[in-house]
Design a protein around this motif. Structure first.
Motif, PDB file in Angstrom:
ATOM      1  N   SER A  27       0.817  -1.210   0.000  1.00 18.36           N
ATOM      2  CA  SER A  27       0.000   0.000   0.000  1.00 18.36           C
ATOM      3  C   SER A  27       0.853   1.263   0.000  1.00 18.36           C
ATOM      4  O   SER A  27       0.582   2.208  -0.749  1.00 18.36           O
ATOM      5  CB  SER A  27      -0.922   0.010   1.225  1.00 18.36           C
ATOM      6  OG  SER A  27      -1.807  -1.095   1.206  1.00 18.36           O
ATOM      7  N   HIS A  28       1.907   1.277   0.824  1.00 15.75           N
ATOM      8  CA  HIS A  28       2.709   2.492   1.014  1.00 15.75           C
ATOM      9  C   HIS A  28       3.790   2.683  -0.043  1.00 15.75           C
ATOM     10  O   HIS A  28       4.065   3.808  -0.457  1.00 15.75           O
ATOM     11  CB  HIS A  28       3.368   2.471   2.398  1.00 15.75           C
ATOM     12  CG  HIS A  28       2.393   2.530   3.520  1.00 15.75           C
ATOM     13  ND1 HIS A  28       2.691   2.080   4.790  1.00 15.75           N
ATOM     14  CD2 HIS A  28       1.115   2.987   3.577  1.00 15.75           C
ATOM     15  CE1 HIS A  28       1.636   2.255   5.573  1.00 15.75           C
ATOM     16  NE2 HIS A  28       0.670   2.798   4.865  1.00 15.75           N
ATOM     17  N   TYR A  29       4.425   1.597  -0.459  1.00 12.56           N
ATOM     18  CA  TYR A  29       5.621   1.706  -1.300  1.00 12.56           C
ATOM     19  C   TYR A  29       5.414   1.232  -2.736  1.00 12.56           C
ATOM     20  O   TYR A  29       6.330   1.352  -3.549  1.00 12.56           O
ATOM     21  CB  TYR A  29       6.774   0.912  -0.678  1.00 12.56           C
ATOM     22  CG  TYR A  29       7.077   1.305   0.740  1.00 12.56           C
ATOM     23  CD1 TYR A  29       7.327   2.631   1.083  1.00 12.56           C
ATOM     24  CD2 TYR A  29       7.117   0.356   1.756  1.00 12.56           C
ATOM     25  CE1 TYR A  29       7.599   2.998   2.390  1.00 12.56           C
ATOM     26  CE2 TYR A  29       7.390   0.705   3.065  1.00 12.56           C
ATOM     27  CZ  TYR A  29       7.632   2.030   3.381  1.00 12.56           C
ATOM     28  OH  TYR A  29       7.901   2.392   4.673  1.00 12.56           O
ATOM     29  N   ALA A  30       4.263   0.691  -3.056  1.00 14.93           N
ATOM     30  CA  ALA A  30       4.017   0.193  -4.408  1.00 14.93           C
ATOM     31  C   ALA A  30       2.717   0.762  -4.965  1.00 14.93           C
ATOM     32  O   ALA A  30       1.927   0.067  -5.611  1.00 14.93           O
ATOM     33  CB  ALA A  30       3.986  -1.339  -4.430  1.00 14.93           C
ATOM     34  N   SER A  31       2.500   2.040  -4.680  1.00 16.21           N
ATOM     35  CA  SER A  31       1.368   2.783  -5.258  1.00 16.21           C
ATOM     36  C   SER A  31       0.032   2.071  -5.055  1.00 16.21           C
ATOM     37  O   SER A  31      -0.753   1.898  -5.980  1.00 16.21           O
ATOM     38  CB  SER A  31       1.608   3.023  -6.753  1.00 16.21           C
ATOM     39  OG  SER A  31       2.772   3.769  -6.976  1.00 16.21           O
ATOM     40  N   GLY A  32      -0.232   1.685  -3.821  1.00 11.79           N
ATOM     41  CA  GLY A  32      -1.531   1.076  -3.515  1.00 11.79           C
ATOM     42  C   GLY A  32      -1.778  -0.196  -4.302  1.00 11.79           C
ATOM     43  O   GLY A  32      -2.869  -0.395  -4.840  1.00 11.79           O
ATOM     44  N   HIS A  33      -0.735  -1.062  -4.375  1.00  9.46           N
ATOM     45  CA  HIS A  33      -0.831  -2.379  -5.035  1.00  9.46           C
ATOM     46  C   HIS A  33      -0.860  -2.286  -6.566  1.00  9.46           C
ATOM     47  O   HIS A  33      -1.074  -3.296  -7.232  1.00  9.46           O
ATOM     48  CB  HIS A  33      -2.056  -3.165  -4.542  1.00  9.46           C
ATOM     49  CG  HIS A  33      -2.072  -3.409  -3.071  1.00  9.46           C
ATOM     50  ND1 HIS A  33      -1.806  -4.638  -2.503  1.00  9.46           N
ATOM     51  CD2 HIS A  33      -2.319  -2.566  -2.026  1.00  9.46           C
ATOM     52  CE1 HIS A  33      -1.891  -4.543  -1.181  1.00  9.46           C
ATOM     53  NE2 HIS A  33      -2.199  -3.288  -0.874  1.00  9.46           N
ATOM     54  N   THR A  34      -0.621  -1.104  -7.138  1.00 10.02           N
ATOM     55  CA  THR A  34      -0.572  -0.985  -8.601  1.00 10.02           C
ATOM     56  C   THR A  34       0.862  -1.083  -9.133  1.00 10.02           C
ATOM     57  O   THR A  34       1.074  -1.160 -10.343  1.00 10.02           O
ATOM     58  CB  THR A  34      -1.173   0.350  -9.080  1.00 10.02           C
ATOM     59  OG1 THR A  34      -0.376   1.436  -8.594  1.00 10.02           O
ATOM     60  CG2 THR A  34      -2.606   0.505  -8.600  1.00 10.02           C
ATOM     61  N   GLY A  35       1.844  -1.036  -8.226  1.00 12.61           N
ATOM     62  CA  GLY A  35       3.239  -1.127  -8.624  1.00 12.61           C
ATOM     63  C   GLY A  35       3.719  -2.556  -8.655  1.00 12.61           C
ATOM     64  O   GLY A  35       2.941  -3.493  -8.873  1.00 12.61           O
ATOM     65  N   ILE A  36       5.026  -2.731  -8.403  1.00  3.84           N
ATOM     66  CA  ILE A  36       5.602  -4.070  -8.453  1.00  3.84           C
ATOM     67  C   ILE A  36       6.557  -4.258  -7.281  1.00  3.84           C
ATOM     68  O   ILE A  36       6.867  -3.310  -6.538  1.00  3.84           O
ATOM     69  CB  ILE A  36       6.363  -4.330  -9.776  1.00  3.84           C
ATOM     70  CG1 ILE A  36       7.613  -3.448  -9.868  1.00  3.84           C
ATOM     71  CG2 ILE A  36       5.456  -4.105 -10.972  1.00  3.84           C
ATOM     72  CD1 ILE A  36       8.497  -3.760 -11.065  1.00  3.84           C
ATOM     73  N   CYS A  37       7.020  -5.478  -7.115  1.00  3.90           N
ATOM     74  CA  CYS A  37       8.031  -5.802  -6.114  1.00  3.90           C
ATOM     75  C   CYS A  37       9.093  -6.656  -6.799  1.00  3.90           C
ATOM     76  O   CYS A  37       8.765  -7.649  -7.458  1.00  3.90           O
ATOM     77  CB  CYS A  37       7.395  -6.549  -4.942  1.00  3.90           C
ATOM     78  SG  CYS A  37       8.552  -6.980  -3.621  1.00  3.90           S
ATOM     79  N   LEU A  38      10.343  -6.251  -6.640  1.00  3.25           N
ATOM     80  CA  LEU A  38      11.457  -6.953  -7.274  1.00  3.25           C
ATOM     81  C   LEU A  38      12.118  -7.898  -6.275  1.00  3.25           C
ATOM     82  O   LEU A  38      12.355  -7.536  -5.123  1.00  3.25           O
ATOM     83  CB  LEU A  38      12.490  -5.953  -7.787  1.00  3.25           C
ATOM     84  CG  LEU A  38      11.974  -4.879  -8.743  1.00  3.25           C
ATOM     85  CD1 LEU A  38      13.103  -3.911  -9.105  1.00  3.25           C
ATOM     86  CD2 LEU A  38      11.388  -5.500  -9.995  1.00  3.25           C
ATOM     87  N   GLU A  39      12.417  -9.107  -6.743  1.00  2.00           N
ATOM     88  CA  GLU A  39      13.078 -10.117  -5.908  1.00  2.00           C
ATOM     89  C   GLU A  39      14.544 -10.242  -6.333  1.00  2.00           C
ATOM     90  O   GLU A  39      14.843 -10.453  -7.507  1.00  2.00           O
ATOM     91  CB  GLU A  39      12.373 -11.462  -6.073  1.00  2.00           C
ATOM     92  CG  GLU A  39      13.035 -12.617  -5.349  1.00  2.00           C
ATOM     93  CD  GLU A  39      12.412 -13.947  -5.726  1.00  2.00           C
ATOM     94  OE1 GLU A  39      11.445 -14.352  -5.054  1.00  2.00           O
ATOM     95  OE2 GLU A  39      12.874 -14.575  -6.714  1.00  2.00           O
ATOM     96  N   PHE A  40      15.450 -10.085  -5.368  1.00  2.00           N
ATOM     97  CA  PHE A  40      16.884 -10.198  -5.640  1.00  2.00           C
ATOM     98  C   PHE A  40      17.487 -11.328  -4.817  1.00  2.00           C
ATOM     99  O   PHE A  40      17.086 -11.567  -3.678  1.00  2.00           O
ATOM    100  CB  PHE A  40      17.608  -8.897  -5.296  1.00  2.00           C
ATOM    101  CG  PHE A  40      17.247  -7.735  -6.179  1.00  2.00           C
ATOM    102  CD1 PHE A  40      17.875  -7.552  -7.400  1.00  2.00           C
ATOM    103  CD2 PHE A  40      16.269  -6.820  -5.784  1.00  2.00           C
ATOM    104  CE1 PHE A  40      17.546  -6.476  -8.216  1.00  2.00           C
ATOM    105  CE2 PHE A  40      15.937  -5.745  -6.593  1.00  2.00           C
ATOM    106  CZ  PHE A  40      16.575  -5.574  -7.818  1.00  2.00           C
TER     107      PHE A  40
END
Length: 344
Positions: free
Chosen positions: A164-177
């Motif tokens: 919600s806070h860091y990925a534009s309210g679930h519209t963004g993405i999350c990168l796995e490293f």
């Protein structure tokens, strides 16, 4: 180990994917006002340290007046102040405090009160321009404490609030490293993050690693930096070796600042954060705070539950032709505010 980096939906996101970039944020860009604040603590009960503080202040007073182009006025202003009287005043104030923390604001309040009661009286200067002193001190402290930056990661890819806070309210993405254990450090709180050079050296792109460290969470107050331990860096403003951290002597001070930037208060503990910290004792521009990650380290991309088809298409296009081969996942939100993940 896998670490995750939540990214908001913006044009910068696609640039980061296209060029394998990681941006390190400065203190002003972070959402926690206590984060990276590098708070100095001026409190002491040691008489020698109080004298060091007063000598430091007196030299800054001298420089304020000298900067106005009048050596005589600067020298006169210095001579008109009884430094031992100031030492006694500060010692008395510190001893009457109920807590052992004196912030920059506290110090400025103490100095203001002292100069209101003891105005210098010399020709051409009815009173010391205290606001000029505060401006100089504030600039000096900020130069050494507010120019560092961090790149933030998490152990968790399914934290609802982080989406919600860091990925534009679930519209963004999350990168796995994927990161590697630092064998030399022999510490489970330190890993190596694979990085490549921003530009070729002798025609070759260099591969190296940055230390990524686990954030520690405090249930009470954050650690402060004892001013007297850092006096050498404040006395050496403009020193090239200090600015570039090119001499090992200065590394101890950089390490102390780094430790402050690896602390947060316990309300943030659910983020399970890890950080790459860059300590800088000189001003840095945003474009100077960009790292290029080794594309092979990008092992997964998670789309938020509200990520659009167009965003998914642009993410695929951005990494097209890259040597990375991430697994793609789609997140969904169930009725319990939990997040489910499905490979796509």
């Amino acid at each position: 180990m896998k670490l995750y980096r939540y990214r908001p939906l913006s044009e910068i996101l696609f640039k980061e994917l296209l060029y394998s970039e990681i941006y390190s944020a400065s203190p002003i860009e972070l959402n926690d006002p206590l984060d990276l604040n590098g708070q100095l603590n001026f409190f002491t009960k040691n008489e020698t340290e109080v004298n060091e503080l007063v000598n430091f202040i007196s030299k800054q007073m001298f420089m304020v007046h000298l900067s106005n182009g009048n050596y005589g006025l600067a020298k006169g202003a210095m001579d008109s102040v009884n430094l031992q009287q100031l030492v006694s005043y500060i010692t008395s104030d510190f001893s009457n405090r109920s807590i052992d923390v004196i912030t920059k604001k506290d110090l400025f309040d103490i100095l203001s009160a002292f100069y209101q009661k003891n105005p210098p009286a010399i020709d051409g200067l009815e009173r010391f321009e205290i606001e000029e002193l505060f401006h100089k001190l504030n600039t000096l402290f900020s130069q050494f404490l507010n120019n560092s930056s961090v790149a933030c990661f998490s152990e968790n890819s399914t934290n609802f609030l982080m989406w919600s806070h860091y990925a534009s309210g679930h519209t963004g993405i999350c990168l796995e490293f994927e990161v590697n254990n630092d064998q030399k450090a022999n510490n489970s709180d330190i890993y190596n993050f694979p990085i490549i050079s921003n530009r070729p050296y002798e025609g070759k792109i260099l591969e190296y690693s940055e230390k990524i460290k686990k954030v520690k969470y405090s249930a009470s107050a954050l650690t402060t930096l004892k001013f007297y331990d850092y006096l050498p860096i404040f006395y050496n403003q403009g020193d090239v070796d200090l600015m570039n951290l090119s001499k090992s002597y200065w590394h101890q001070y950089a390490n102390g600042v780094e430790n402050i930037f690896l602390e947060k208060l316990s309300p943030w503990s659910d983020e399970n954060e890890w950080r790459i910290v860059h300590v800088s004792f000189q001003k840095t521009l945003p474009e100077e705070r960009i790292l290029k990650f080794n594309s092979k380290a990008l092992t997964g991309i998670y789309f938020g539950s509200k990520t659009s088809d167009m965003t998914q298409y642009r993410v695929h296009k951005a990494i097209e032709g890259s040597i990375c081969n991430p697994v793609f996942y789609m997140c969904n939100v169930d009725g319990t505010r939990g997040i489910g993940v499905k490979k796509i």
